[in-house]
Design an enzyme around this catalytic site. Structure first.
Site, short mmCIF file in Angstrom:
data_model
loop_
_atom_site.label_atom_id
_atom_site.label_comp_id
_atom_site.label_asym_id
_atom_site.label_seq_id
_atom_site.Cartn_x
_atom_site.Cartn_y
_atom_site.Cartn_z
N HIS A 200 -4.58 6.58 6.40
CA HIS A 200 -3.91 8.02 4.84
C HIS A 200 -3.67 9.25 6.19
CE1 HIS A 200 -6.59 4.66 3.00
NE2 HIS A 200 -6.28 5.67 1.95
N ASN B 117 -0.89 -0.31 -0.37
CA ASN B 117 -1.69 -0.57 0.60
C ASN B 117 -2.79 -1.99 1.07
OD1 ASN B 117 0.37 1.84 0.61
ND2 ASN B 117 -1.15 2.80 0.21
N ASP B 118 -3.84 -1.94 -0.06
CA ASP B 118 -4.73 -2.52 0.00
C ASP B 118 -4.81 -4.08 -0.42
OD1 ASP B 118 -6.90 -0.86 1.46
OD2 ASP B 118 -7.12 0.03 -0.66
N ARG C 122 -6.25 11.01 -5.87
CA ARG C 122 -7.62 10.10 -4.67
C ARG C 122 -8.88 11.60 -4.42
NH1 ARG C 122 -2.72 8.24 -1.58
NH2 ARG C 122 -3.01 6.43 -1.22
N ARG D 105 -8.27 8.76 -10.42
CA ARG D 105 -9.61 7.78 -9.52
C ARG D 105 -10.85 8.03 -8.78
NH1 ARG D 105 -7.06 4.67 -4.05
NH2 ARG D 105 -8.16 6.31 -3.18
N CYS E 114 1.00 1.91 -7.12
CA CYS E 114 0.47 4.14 -6.80
C CYS E 114 0.72 3.80 -5.12
CB CYS E 114 -0.44 4.24 -7.18
SG CYS E 114 -1.92 3.50 -6.47
N GLU F 178 -5.92 -3.90 -6.38
CA GLU F 178 -5.41 -4.04 -5.02
C GLU F 178 -5.81 -4.84 -3.93
OE1 GLU F 178 -6.03 0.13 -3.88
OE2 GLU F 178 -8.38 -0.07 -4.60
N ARG G 144 -4.48 -2.87 7.31
CA ARG G 144 -3.05 -1.73 7.91
C ARG G 144 -3.39 -0.62 8.43
NH1 ARG G 144 -5.46 1.20 2.06
NH2 ARG G 144 -4.31 2.97 2.40
C1 PEP Z 1 -3.67 1.56 -2.47
O1 PEP Z 1 -4.35 1.08 -1.79
O2 PEP Z 1 -2.31 0.99 -2.39
C2 PEP Z 1 -3.95 2.69 -2.67
C3 PEP Z 1 -2.77 3.68 -2.80
O3 PEP Z 1 -4.90 3.23 -1.80
P1 PEP Z 1 -5.28 3.93 -1.27
O4 PEP Z 1 -3.99 4.26 -0.07
O5 PEP Z 1 -6.03 5.48 -1.35
O6 PEP Z 1 -6.20 2.62 -0.69
MG MG Z 2 -6.78 0.75 -2.29
#
Ligand code: PEP
Ligand code: MG
Length: 588
Positions: free
Chosen positions: A199, A464-465, A306, A342, A512, A441, A475
């Site tokens: 993050h 990402n997840d 977020r 979210r 996203c 995700e 990740r």
């Molecule tokens: C993701 O997981 O791709 C996402 C957009 O959420 P975060 O990165 O906040 O987990």
């Molecule tokens: Mg995520």
């Protein structure tokens, strides 16, 4: 700078890390580590005077510790007072004292910083030993060092400090460290820890701060105030650059700025492919202070807000009214464009919502995302009511994170309904037809996308997840970074499956996750049928340019081929080929 002559004689050195946020920064380095707070650092000329300051601080500390030892012994007996004996031994340890004196002479920096750097060296070594007893002793070293640092006299003449322009080198930075950085003086940061999808890295991209991660050993190796260049394109931290390197980077920076201005000038152009397919291009934000960037980028609203920073940054979760004001501010500022809020996504790599009695064995597989909200319905409904209240003032949608199955969605929707009834009972206005979406995700969600689609108004794929759970590669763990592949056939098949299920049920699918901001992958995502891309505000102009340069039909043909391609590297090549064909200047 006082020791400019000496620094000018030093040779250029390049440290290689992983680039996570584009841009070039040119400024002296400021170093911070973890454990105890870093003292300011400044160059010195009189080594002996500085070593005397160190000796003086040690003498004062010795006196204090002996005094404390006597007092505690009188009150609690000899056993308790032993701790101070251990502290005293540490500051009398010749090896440590000699190393600090050497560091002063060698670095030509103030004694506080020399002590700090040497202590960090010890601490890092101790943190890495398997013996828990030794690991715990690190707090003793920290205590003693803090005490010595407080005992320095301050007749120094400092020359450079962190409020000047600088590049930050740190062991690690939390997202909140990053969020609170003073962008005016910060020209980039490089950390030992971290990864492309942490993050902190995401936030650096959102805020447009050049950043590098994975620079192992940097905190101990890099001398503070060294002139440096951070290259957020190639992941290089260049120390003591030669005049030629400076000149080269000045040219690169000017050229990149020119391209950026050109792209930003197209902010009112629609995100439409050459064959007429319209894509909704929106922005991801973490902080309300990013709103001006969203406006400046020409994004069509916010595709992912977020809410973790808003809810978890302070001592306690802000109440419904405070949340409602923040969401309303966003909704009003963005109207008529939407903001997709979210709901809280805590746990895993994000901040916890509450301290856990026992650490979770597998936090990424633990109490995260919607699971937490469903287990804390009162807290969840406060957020839902706040979101609903904002929906009366603009176009607001709500989205649930980390959904694994249908029951979670149904229970969350029941709570939305309850929140609506509670507001209605008080005559508080809201949008009864507010759109409700889920993040895709988890592989389980993608696999049952056909069952989830009838329950909701849209899907937003959190790659990402989704990637980390599909290939089982954390990740944020650099050791498995090579396995974390956005173009893995399993990942693109899951994306395709999700989109197909959405189309069959008449709802839209967006992406996203960070994949959406990588212009090499834009041809693949468009070809797979994505209708919305939500990216960091600073990435919007680049992605818009990419979309406008591509033909959807050509992307779709390439995506068909990609879906039959067994190796992720070949798929990456296919999509990069199209990207390079149409916007070579954006591929660095
Ligand atoms: C993701 O997981 O791709 C996402 C957009 O959420 P975060 O990165 O906040 O987990
Ligand atoms: Mg995520």
């Amino acid at each position: 700078m006082k020791d400019r002559t000496r620094q000018a004689q030093e040779t250029e050195r390049v440290l290689q890390g992983t680039a996570v946020s584009r841009g070039i920064g040119i400024a002296p380095v400021h170093v911070v580590a973890r454990g105890f707070s870093a003292p300011e650092v400044y160059p010195i000329t009189d080594v002996e005077a500085e070593q005397a300051r160190f000796e003086n601080a040690l003498a004062v500390t010795r006196g204090q510790l002996s005094e404390l030892q006597k007092r505690i012994e009188a009150i609690s007996g000899e056993h308790e007072s032993r701790i101070f004996e251990a502290h005293l031994m540490m500051i009398e340890d010749k090896a440590i004292v000699d190393r600090v004196n050497e560091a002063i002479a060698e670095r030509k920096q103030n004694a506080e910083f020399a002590l700090y750097a040497v202590a960090q060296n010890f601490l890092e070594a101790m943190r890495r030993v398997p013996d828990p007893y030794l690991r715990e002793r690190t707090t003793d070293i920290e205590d003693v060092c803090q005490r010595v640092l407080r005992n320095f006299s301050h007749e120094d003449q400092r020359d450079g400090h962190p409020s000047d322009n600088h590049i930050l080198v740190a062991y690690d930075l939390s997202p909140s460290d990053t969020a609170s950085m003073d962008r005016r003086h910060l020209h980039g940061f490089a950390t030992e820890m971290g990864s492309v999808n942490s993050h902190t890295a995401i936030l650096a991209r959102s805020l447009g701060i050049p950043a590098i991660v994975g620079l192992q050993g940097a905190v101990l190796e890099v001398r503070a105030l060294t002139p440096a260049i951070i290259d957020g394109y190639t992941g290089k931290l260049i120390l003591n650059p030669t005049p030629e390197t400076f000149a080269r980077y000045e040219r690169v920076r000017t050229e990149k700025e020119r391209v950026r201005h050109k792209l930003e000038a197209q902010r009112n152009d629609e995100a439409v492919t050459t064959d007429g397919r319209r894509i909704t291009l929106s922005a991801n934000i973490e902080l309300v202070k990013e709103l001006p960037f969203v406006k400046h980028s020409g994004a069509r609203g916010v595709g992912l807000y977020r809410t973790e920073f808003l809810l978890l940054e302070g001592e306690q979760i802000p109440g419904e009214d405070f949340q409602a004001r923040t969401y309303t501010q966003l909704a009003r500022a963005l109207a008529p464009d939407p903001v997709i809020i979210r709901t809280l996504d805590s746990g895993g790599d994000k901040l916890p919502v509450e301290p856990l009695l026992e650490p979770e064995p597998n936090p990424f597989l633990g109490w995260r995302g919607i699971r937490v909200s469903l287990d804390r319905p009162a807290m969840f409904k406060e957020q839902l009511r706040a979101i609903l209240r904002a929906s009366a003032h603009g176009k607001v949608a709500v989205m649930f994170p980390l959904v694994s199955g249908i029951m979670e969605v149904r229970r969350a929707k029941d709570l939305v309904k309850e929140a609506m009834d509670e507001l209605a009972a008080k005559n508080i206005p809201f949008d009864e037809n507010i759109d409700i979406g889920v993040m895709i995700e988890l592989p389980s969600a993608a696999i049952i996308a056909d069952l989830l689609a009838p329950e909701v108004d849209f899907f937003s794929i959190g790659t990402n997840d989704l990637i980390q759970y599909t290939v089982a590669a954390d990740r944020v763990n650099y050791r498995v970074a090579d396995l974390y592949r956005p173009t893995h056939p399993a990942v693109i098949r899951l994306i395709k499956r999700t989109i197909d299920a959405a189309i069959q049920n008449g709802i839209w699918t967006g992406v996203c996750g960070e994949m959406a901001g990588d212009v090499r992958l834009t041809p693949l995502l468009l070809g797979l049928g994505v209708e919305e891309l939500s990216v960091g505000p600073h990435q919007v102009p680049r992605v818009r340019h990419a979309i406008r340069a591509l033909s959807h039909a050509e992307c779709a043909a390439m995506a068909d081929e990609a879906l039959r391609t067994p190796l992720s590297k070949d798929t990456l090549e296919l999509t990069t080929e199209l990207a390079t064909k149409y916007y070579r200047d954006l591929i660095d």
